[in-house]
Design an enzyme around this catalytic site. Structure first.
Site, PDB file in Angstrom:
ATOM      1  CG  HIS A   1      26.991  -7.489 112.084  1.00  0.00           C
ATOM      2  ND1 HIS A   1      26.179  -7.894 111.053  1.00  0.00           N
ATOM      3  CD2 HIS A   1      27.290  -8.599 112.799  1.00  0.00           C
ATOM      4  CE1 HIS A   1      25.994  -9.209 111.155  1.00  0.00           C
ATOM      5  NE2 HIS A   1      26.659  -9.658 112.199  1.00  0.00           N
TER       6      HIS A   1
ATOM      7  NE  ARG B   1      26.579 -13.962 106.774  1.00  0.00           N
ATOM      8  CZ  ARG B   1      26.695 -13.845 108.096  1.00  0.00           C
ATOM      9  NH1 ARG B   1      27.385 -14.754 108.779  1.00  0.00           N
ATOM     10  NH2 ARG B   1      26.135 -12.838 108.740  1.00  0.00           N
TER      11      ARG B   1
ATOM     12  CD  GLN C   1      32.125 -15.969 113.238  1.00  0.00           C
ATOM     13  OE1 GLN C   1      31.482 -15.753 112.239  1.00  0.00           O
ATOM     14  NE2 GLN C   1      33.420 -15.769 113.304  1.00  0.00           N
TER      15      GLN C   1
ATOM     16  CD  GLN D   1      22.762 -11.333 108.673  1.00  0.00           C
ATOM     17  OE1 GLN D   1      23.782 -11.753 108.139  1.00  0.00           O
ATOM     18  NE2 GLN D   1      21.916 -12.123 109.293  1.00  0.00           N
TER      19      GLN D   1
ATOM     20  CB  SER E   1      24.878 -12.484 112.887  1.00  0.00           C
ATOM     21  OG  SER E   1      25.838 -12.242 111.884  1.00  0.00           O
ATOM     22  CG  LEU E   2      26.037 -18.463 111.225  1.00  0.00           C
ATOM     23  CD1 LEU E   2      26.301 -18.763 109.768  1.00  0.00           C
ATOM     24  CD2 LEU E   2      27.070 -19.105 112.123  1.00  0.00           C
TER      25      LEU E   2
END
Length: 314
Positions: free
Chosen positions: A200, A116, A11, A249, A91-92
């Protein structure tokens, strides 16, 4: 012979128009957007190509948009016959890695990341949390900064991007205090990011727990390519770990620098960034430089950058 890793953005890499010229030129890429539209029940393709930006930057739209763009470009790279030995995503971006590995079907992954995004957005009310990038301090110093600032609220290290760039995350007052402390300790910059949630950080643990329930509904197949996890910075050894790692995560730090170091030590000398933007390539270069290693980085996000990849392959 080059040892190749594919890396996928997360992102923040999105922009209106991403993927458009690739889709206009490659049927395989267009098909990925068609599958996304059908899976999600709305016109994601139009949102990616035409905007408006204020809709695209909503987390629940951004996540499927970046995943779809990355996989569409990946299909084109696949047609060139290029294969990766190992992959990772920020991440994503880890979902793109898992689609490439065969663990997830794309049509399931695109629905999953929309959920998500929604969970990550809704868990902490708007205005409560934020993130900031700390530039120019060593890791141990930034960790000291968050410890010293935590009397003002929750603040934690969220993304270890590369040497000298760490993103912190948490409650607004605590993050602002940490920015001030970081500057006192010699940070070149401490910039609040324009994000709508403290990604996060432990504040998002409830989102991770809810995501775990969603992950139980998704079938996971055998991985055909090695994937490095954000949470451990090591190869995911078994498909049975995937659900737990993806749940964690959401609220644990992204060990991106560690993941790149791991892949370099694994023997990777060529990193191909697939999807919008090129920030991962710059993180790779800085990490490799610190290790004193020379690597090749190529980002592929449009027809121009795709032609550079073709030149490299020839």
């Amino acid at each position: 012979m080059n040892k190749i890793a594919f890396i996928f953005p997360g992102q923040g890499a999105q922009y209106v128009g991403m993927g458009m010229d690739i889709v206009e030129n490659y049927r395989a890429a267009a098909e990925v957007f068609d599958i996304a539209n059908e899976s999600l029940g709305f016109d994601l393709k139009r949102l990616c190509f035409e905007g408006p930006n204020e809709e695209l930057i909503k987390t629940e739209n951004t996540q499927p948009a970046i995943l779809t763009t990355s996989i569409a470009i990946l299909k084109v790279i696949d047609e060139l016959g290029l294969k990766a030995e190992i992959t990772a995503g920020l991440s994503l971006g880890e979902y793109s890695s898992l689609v490439y590995s065969g663990a997830f079907k794309f049509e399931e992954a695109v629905k999953l990341v929309k959920v998500r995004g929604k969970l990550m957005q809704e868990t902490v009310p708007l205005g409560v949390g934020t993130m900031a990038a700390i530039i120019g301090l060593e890791r141990d110093v930034v960790e000291e900064v968050v410890r010293e600032s935590s009397d003002a609220g929750v603040v934690e290290c969220a993304n270890y991007n590369c040497p000298g760039q760490i993103v912190i995350s948490g409650e607004v007052k605590a993050v602002e205090k940490a920015c001030d402390v970081a500057k006192e300790k010699g940070a070149k910059k401490a910039l609040k990011l324009s994000v709508s949630a403290p990604f996060h950080s432990s504040l998002l643990r409830p989102a991770g727990d809810k995501l775990n329930e969603e992950l139980k509904k998704v079938s996971i197949a055998e991985m055909k390519t090695k994937v490095v996890s954000n949470v451990t910075a090591k190869i995911i050894e078994n498909e049975s770990e995937i659900r737990e790692l993806l749940s964690k995560q959401v609220f644990m730090p992204v060990l991106w620098q560690d993941s790149i170091e791991f892949m370099i030590k694994y023997g990777i000398d060529t990193f191909i960034e697939i999807g919008p933007g090129k920030s991962l390539s710059s993180f790779v270069k800085k990490t490799a430089k610190k290790l004193g290693v020379k690597v090749t980085t190529i980002n592929v996000e449009n027809m121009t950058t795709l032609s550079k990849l073709k030149e490299f392959l020839s």
